[in-house]
Design a protein around this motif. Structure first.
Motif, PDB file in Angstrom:
ATOM      1  N   LEU A  12      23.087  17.925  62.545  1.00  0.00           N
ATOM      2  CA  LEU A  12      22.269  19.139  62.540  1.00  0.00           C
ATOM      3  C   LEU A  12      20.876  18.885  63.099  1.00  0.00           C
ATOM      4  N   ALA A  13      20.286  17.742  62.737  1.00  0.00           N
ATOM      5  CA  ALA A  13      18.943  17.413  63.226  1.00  0.00           C
ATOM      6  C   ALA A  13      18.923  17.377  64.748  1.00  0.00           C
ATOM      7  N   ASN A  14      19.900  16.725  65.344  1.00  0.00           N
ATOM      8  CA  ASN A  14      19.923  16.596  66.801  1.00  0.00           C
ATOM      9  C   ASN A  14      20.360  17.887  67.486  1.00  0.00           C
ATOM     10  N   LEU A  15      21.184  18.675  66.822  1.00  0.00           N
ATOM     11  CA  LEU A  15      21.556  19.985  67.367  1.00  0.00           C
ATOM     12  C   LEU A  15      20.324  20.882  67.449  1.00  0.00           C
ATOM     13  N   PHE A  16      19.506  20.878  66.401  1.00  0.00           N
ATOM     14  CA  PHE A  16      18.282  21.688  66.400  1.00  0.00           C
ATOM     15  C   PHE A  16      17.322  21.224  67.486  1.00  0.00           C
ATOM     16  N   TRP A  17      17.189  19.918  67.656  1.00  0.00           N
ATOM     17  CA  TRP A  17      16.296  19.390  68.706  1.00  0.00           C
ATOM     18  C   TRP A  17      16.801  19.789  70.095  1.00  0.00           C
ATOM     19  N   ALA A  18      18.101  19.788  70.288  1.00  0.00           N
ATOM     20  CA  ALA A  18      18.655  20.220  71.575  1.00  0.00           C
ATOM     21  C   ALA A  18      18.295  21.673  71.844  1.00  0.00           C
ATOM     22  N   GLY A  19      18.333  22.489  70.812  1.00  0.00           N
ATOM     23  CA  GLY A  19      17.976  23.894  70.962  1.00  0.00           C
ATOM     24  C   GLY A  19      16.543  24.088  71.405  1.00  0.00           C
ATOM     25  N   ASN A  20      15.674  23.126  71.085  1.00  0.00           N
ATOM     26  CA  ASN A  20      14.273  23.208  71.507  1.00  0.00           C
ATOM     27  C   ASN A  20      14.163  23.238  73.031  1.00  0.00           C
ATOM     28  N   TYR A  21      15.002  22.459  73.708  1.00  0.00           N
ATOM     29  CA  TYR A  21      14.987  22.433  75.170  1.00  0.00           C
ATOM     30  C   TYR A  21      15.513  23.755  75.738  1.00  0.00           C
ATOM     31  N   ILE A  22      16.559  24.275  75.121  1.00  0.00           N
ATOM     32  CA  ILE A  22      17.165  25.511  75.617  1.00  0.00           C
ATOM     33  C   ILE A  22      16.237  26.702  75.413  1.00  0.00           C
ATOM     34  N   PHE A  23      15.784  26.905  74.172  1.00  0.00           N
ATOM     35  CA  PHE A  23      14.909  28.032  73.882  1.00  0.00           C
ATOM     36  C   PHE A  23      13.545  27.875  74.546  1.00  0.00           C
ATOM     37  N   TYR A  91       9.235  23.874  85.374  1.00  0.00           N
ATOM     38  CA  TYR A  91       9.612  23.372  86.697  1.00  0.00           C
ATOM     39  C   TYR A  91      11.005  22.777  86.761  1.00  0.00           C
ATOM     40  N   THR A  92      11.548  22.314  85.640  1.00  0.00           N
ATOM     41  CA  THR A  92      12.844  21.646  85.662  1.00  0.00           C
ATOM     42  C   THR A  92      13.784  22.297  84.660  1.00  0.00           C
ATOM     43  N   THR A  93      15.039  21.907  84.687  1.00  0.00           N
ATOM     44  CA  THR A  93      16.039  22.494  83.800  1.00  0.00           C
ATOM     45  C   THR A  93      15.994  21.837  82.423  1.00  0.00           C
ATOM     46  N   SER A  94      16.562  22.539  81.446  1.00  0.00           N
ATOM     47  CA  SER A  94      16.652  21.986  80.095  1.00  0.00           C
ATOM     48  C   SER A  94      17.444  20.690  80.098  1.00  0.00           C
ATOM     49  N   MET A  95      18.497  20.648  80.917  1.00  0.00           N
ATOM     50  CA  MET A  95      19.365  19.473  80.965  1.00  0.00           C
ATOM     51  C   MET A  95      18.618  18.270  81.517  1.00  0.00           C
ATOM     52  N   ASN A  96      17.912  18.454  82.620  1.00  0.00           N
ATOM     53  CA  ASN A  96      17.163  17.348  83.201  1.00  0.00           C
ATOM     54  C   ASN A  96      16.089  16.843  82.237  1.00  0.00           C
ATOM     55  N   ALA A  97      15.394  17.770  81.571  1.00  0.00           N
ATOM     56  CA  ALA A  97      14.349  17.381  80.620  1.00  0.00           C
ATOM     57  C   ALA A  97      14.937  16.546  79.487  1.00  0.00           C
ATOM     58  N   ALA A  98      16.090  16.976  78.976  1.00  0.00           N
ATOM     59  CA  ALA A  98      16.738  16.236  77.889  1.00  0.00           C
ATOM     60  C   ALA A  98      17.207  14.865  78.357  1.00  0.00           C
ATOM     61  N   LEU A  99      17.739  14.797  79.581  1.00  0.00           N
ATOM     62  CA  LEU A  99      18.206  13.519  80.113  1.00  0.00           C
ATOM     63  C   LEU A  99      17.056  12.537  80.290  1.00  0.00           C
ATOM     64  N   VAL A 100      15.959  13.001  80.882  1.00  0.00           N
ATOM     65  CA  VAL A 100      14.807  12.120  81.079  1.00  0.00           C
ATOM     66  C   VAL A 100      14.246  11.685  79.730  1.00  0.00           C
ATOM     67  N   ASN A 101      14.234  12.603  78.766  1.00  0.00           N
ATOM     68  CA  ASN A 101      13.717  12.277  77.440  1.00  0.00           C
ATOM     69  C   ASN A 101      14.563  11.213  76.744  1.00  0.00           C
ATOM     70  N   PHE A 254      24.406  17.838  73.082  1.00  0.00           N
ATOM     71  CA  PHE A 254      24.296  19.224  72.633  1.00  0.00           C
ATOM     72  C   PHE A 254      23.582  20.098  73.664  1.00  0.00           C
ATOM     73  N   THR A 255      22.580  19.535  74.338  1.00  0.00           N
ATOM     74  CA  THR A 255      21.896  20.295  75.387  1.00  0.00           C
ATOM     75  C   THR A 255      22.861  20.647  76.507  1.00  0.00           C
ATOM     76  N   ALA A 256      23.718  19.697  76.866  1.00  0.00           N
ATOM     77  CA  ALA A 256      24.714  19.943  77.909  1.00  0.00           C
ATOM     78  C   ALA A 256      25.683  21.039  77.480  1.00  0.00           C
TER      79      ALA A 256
END
Length: 297
Positions: A12-23, A91-101, A254-256
Motif C-alpha cells: 500500500l505504501a508504494n502504491l500510494f507513492w506511485a499515485g503521486n507521480y500519476i496525480f 516536462y516528462t512523463t510519470s513513467m520516466n520520472a518514476a524510472l529515474v527516481n 505500480f506507476t507503469a
C-alpha cells in the motif's frame, strides 16, 4: 504482527507513492510546482501532528530542540525534492520520472561512501553501474550516443536534480537519532511550509481548480504524504529496513500499471531500462542490513 499485514502495508505504501507521480502529472497542469508542493504539505501537516502524537507519543520539547536539523531536512526533502519532482513532471512523463527516481537508493549508497566513508562491496559497485546504465537508457530513449550531444529531456534532468536533493536529505536523516520518525517529519514539514509560504502566495495561488485537480491534491496530501509514511514506519518496526527497501521497486511497477490503465504508452526501452534499474538497486541494497532505508515520494 502477522507477516501478511506487513506485506500489505509495504504494498500500500508504494502504491500510494506511485499515485503521486500519476496525480502530480495532472495537477501541475493547473498549479505551479511550488503551489502544488505547498498545498500538498499543508494538507499533510494538519494530519501528521495529531497522528504523531497518537502513534508515537513523543516528547515534543526534545523534538523541537533539533529544529535546525529538521529545518534543513524540511528545505531539502519536503520542499526541495517535491518542488523539483513536480517541475520535472511539467516536462516528462510519470513513467520516466518514476524510472529515474528508482536510482535513488543507489545514489544514496554512493554518496554515503564518499561523504560518510561507509564501506561498499564490489557487488554494490556493480549495482550502481547497472542502475546508472538503466537510467541512461531511459533518458536517451535507447540512443546512448545522444549523451555526447546533451539532448536530454529537461524533465528527466530535473528528476536527477531532485534525486541529488533527496540524497543530501537522506544523509542528514541518517544522523538524526532518538527522534520518532513521524514526529520529525511533522516538524520538518511545518518548518518547510513556513519558508515556502511567501513564494507560494506571491506566485498567486489558483483557487479556480477543476474537480480532477482538487481530487489530485487531496490524494497527494493524504495518501503519499501521510498514509505511505505511516505504513512504511509500521513495517520498519517488524522487519529490517534493507528488506523493506526492496519493495521500493514497486513504485515503478505500480506507476507503469496505472499509466497503462490511463492509456499512456510504455516503450520497450523504458521496460528494459527499468529492469536494469531494478537489478542494480537490488544489488546495492543486498546485504545492507545496518543502514536505515529512507524513502522519497
Amino acid at each position: 504482527m502477522k507477516k501478511s499485514y506487513i506485506l500489505l502495508f509495504l504494498i500500500l505504501a508504494n502504491l500510494f507513492w506511485a499515485g503521486n507521480y500519476i496525480f502530480g502529472k495532472y495537477v501541475v497542469a493547473e498549479l505551479s510546482p511550488i503551489q502544488l508542493t505547498f498545498s500538498r504539505w499543508l494538507i499533510a501537516v494538519i494530519l501528521l501532528f495529531p497522528l504523531a502524537h497518537w502513534i508515537e507519543k513523543p516528547d515534543w520539547k526534545r523534538v523541537w530542540k533539533a529544529w535546525k536539523t529538521l529545518w534543513l531536512m524540511g528545505m531539502l526533502g519536503i520542499i526541495g525534492y517535491n518542488f523539483f519532482l513536480y517541475w520535472a513532471l511539467t516536462y516528462t512523463t510519470s513513467m520516466n520520472a518514476a524510472l529515474v527516481n528508482s536510482i535513488n537508493p543507489a545514489v544514496i549508497v554512493l554518496f554515503s561512501v564518499l561523504l560518510l566513508k561507509e564501506n561498499i562491496s564490489f557487488l554494490h559497485v556493480m549495482g550502481l553501474i547497472l542502475s546508472l546504465f538503466g537510467v541512461l537508457l531511459v533518458l536517451t530513449k535507447g540512443h546512448l550516443q545522444t549523451i555526447f550531444h546533451l539532448t536530454f529531456n529537461k524533465g528527466d534532468l530535473l528528476m536527477i536534480l531532485a534525486i541529488l536533493v533527496w540524497t543530501f536529505y537522506s544523509l542528514i536523516a541518517k544522523k538524526l537519532k532518538n527522534i520518532p520518525a513521524i514526529s520529525a517529519t511533522a516538524v520538518s514539514v511545518l518548518l518547510g511550509l513556513i519558508v515556502a509560504a511567501p513564494f507560494a502566495f506571491s506566485s498567486g495561488l489558483n483557487l479556480d481548480l477543476s474537480n480532477q485537480a482538487m481530487v489530485g491534491i487531496l490524494y497527494i496530501g493524504i495518501f503519499p504524504s501521510v498514509g505511505s509514511f505511516i505504513f512504511w514506519n509500521i513495517s520498519l518496526r517488524h522487519i529490517d529496513a534493507s528488506q523493506a527497501g526492496v519493495y521500493l521497486n514497486l513504485i515503478v511497477v505500480f506507476t507503469a500499471i496505472l499509466s497503462l490503465m490511463l492509456g499512456q504508452n510504455i516503450t520497450i526501452v523504458q521496460i528494459l531500462g527499468g529492469l536494469l534499474v531494478f537489478s542494480g538497486v537490488y544489488l546495492t541494497t543486498k546485504k545492507k542490513k545496518d543502514n536505515k532505508a529512507v524513502v522519497s515520494a
